[in-house]
Design a protein around this motif. Structure first.
Motif, short mmCIF file in Angstrom:
data_model
loop_
_atom_site.label_atom_id
_atom_site.label_comp_id
_atom_site.label_asym_id
_atom_site.label_seq_id
_atom_site.Cartn_x
_atom_site.Cartn_y
_atom_site.Cartn_z
N TYR A 1 2.61 -0.51 -13.17
CA TYR A 1 1.73 0.37 -12.36
C TYR A 1 2.15 1.83 -12.52
CZ TYR A 1 -0.79 2.01 -8.20
OH TYR A 1 -1.61 2.69 -7.32
N SER A 2 3.46 2.06 -12.48
CA SER A 2 3.96 3.44 -12.60
C SER A 2 3.61 4.04 -13.96
CB SER A 2 5.48 3.47 -12.42
OG SER A 2 5.85 3.06 -11.14
N THR B 1 0.33 5.97 -14.41
CA THR B 1 0.12 7.22 -13.70
C THR B 1 -0.26 8.34 -14.66
OG1 THR B 1 1.74 6.55 -12.04
CG2 THR B 1 1.18 8.88 -12.14
N ASP C 1 0.83 -1.20 0.00
CA ASP C 1 0.00 0.00 0.00
C ASP C 1 0.87 1.26 0.00
OD1 ASP C 1 -2.78 0.50 -0.16
OD2 ASP C 1 -2.74 1.38 1.84
N VAL D 1 -1.54 -6.57 -6.48
CA VAL D 1 -2.08 -5.54 -7.37
C VAL D 1 -2.41 -6.11 -8.75
CG1 VAL D 1 -1.70 -3.23 -8.34
CG2 VAL D 1 -0.77 -3.80 -6.09
N PHE E 1 4.10 -7.16 -4.97
CA PHE E 1 3.26 -6.15 -5.63
C PHE E 1 2.39 -6.81 -6.69
CE2 PHE E 1 2.10 -2.50 -8.14
CZ PHE E 1 2.09 -1.43 -7.24
N ARG F 1 2.54 1.74 -3.43
CA ARG F 1 1.66 2.33 -4.45
C ARG F 1 1.69 3.85 -4.38
NH1 ARG F 1 -3.73 -1.43 -4.75
NH2 ARG F 1 -4.30 0.19 -6.25
N ARG F 2 1.62 4.38 -3.15
CA ARG F 2 1.64 5.84 -3.01
C ARG F 2 2.94 6.44 -3.53
NH1 ARG F 2 -2.43 3.81 -1.44
NH2 ARG F 2 -2.69 4.06 -3.68
N PRO G 1 5.39 -3.27 -10.37
CA PRO G 1 5.52 -1.84 -10.03
C PRO G 1 5.79 -0.96 -11.25
CG PRO G 1 6.71 -3.17 -8.44
CD PRO G 1 6.27 -4.10 -9.53
#
Length: 281
Positions: free
Chosen positions: A275-276, A279, A233, A268, A264, A236-237, A272
């Protein structure tokens, strides 16, 4: 007349025996002396002893062995517990050999007063125990998953003692919401630096196995799963803030970037890096 020489026929090349596959390491988990994985096709162990307890599972094939002059074997659903200082051997029981995974545990995990019971009944046909030992090996294969390994190991040793001294252990969940809440608070305080199960048990004055059971019963999730969830968590931030994955791994308590990536993706569904890239600026 020159002497006659018959042409020497080349000898057929004999196929070489398959080479053993072996890996061994010492994890950062208290009480685990060694982890040993091997695939043998022809090798047979002579009689020998170990200073540590041997917890053996066979993933393919089978092993036959002698312990205290009695013959034993290892079906796939069996966990074999060989006590320290007692001579035993081992050899393949199938033509293609065997593939095994072994834990060597010291007497802080299994007391020496259970040696006699283990000699009498070394092969434990217990599917739950067999599954747990396999899960522990999976956790021990990854640096950074020590809390998971410790949690799984404490339940395994409890179940082993239950087989050898059945009246002492009841393998059932016990509700203790106050204790579970104290452990959750500890995990929340140590999201990044982490803590071992033994450290947590000492701080809350509880047996490690009871601590794991109380937490899992109260929250429906194991302590290591809770800690990894909190770490992911936070990751993610930080990823949404534009920080690189390697930096995020260190900042959120993961051992390295691959450790972050593994957990991750599990929680998720993507890496990662992926995921990035989602954004929105």
């Amino acid at each position: 007349m020159a002497p006659q020489h018959s042409a020497k026929q080349p000898s057929a090349k004999q196929p070489s025996a398959p080479q053993p596959e072996v890996s061994a390491w010492r994890p950062r988990v208290s009480g685990v002396v060694e982890v040993f994985h091997a695939h043998f096709t022809e090798y047979a162990y002579p009689m020998h002893v170990h200073e540590a307890w041997t917890v053996l599972i066979v993933d393919d094939g089978a092993v036959r062995y002698d312990l205290e002059r009695h013959r034993h074997g290892t079906p796939l659903d069996t966990v074999s517990l060989l006590p320290p200082h007692v001579p035993h051997n081992g050899s393949p029981a199938t033509p293609h050999g065997f593939r095994k995974r072994v834990l060597y545990l010291d007497d802080t995990r299994i007391p020496d007063d259970l040696i006699g019971a283990a000699v009498d009944h070394p092969d434990l046909r217990d599917p739950v125990l067999r599954t747990r030992v396999g899960q522990l090996h999976a956790a021990l294969a990854h640096a950074g998953d020590e809390l998971e390994a410790e949690s799984r190991l404490t339940l395994i040793e409890e179940r082993l003692r239950g087989h050898l001294r059945p009246r002492d252990v009841a393998d059932v969940p016990r509700s203790d919401p106050a204790l579970a809440r104290r452990l959750r608070e500890l995990l929340d305080e140590h999201v990044v630096d982490g803590l071992t199960l033994d450290e947590a048990a000492a701080l809350v004055h509880a047996h490690p196995a009871h601590l794991v059971r109380a937490f899992s019963t109260a929250y429906g999730i194991a302590p290591h799963q809770y800690l990894n969830s909190r770490r992911v968590d936070r990751a993610r931030r930080l990823l949404l803030d534009g920080r690189p994955a390697g930096e995020v791994a260190s900042a959120t308590g993961f051992f390295d970037q691959s450790h972050l990536t593994r957990h991750f993706r599990k929680l998720v569904g993507v890496t990662p890096g992926h995921y990035s890239r989602t954004t929105r600026g």
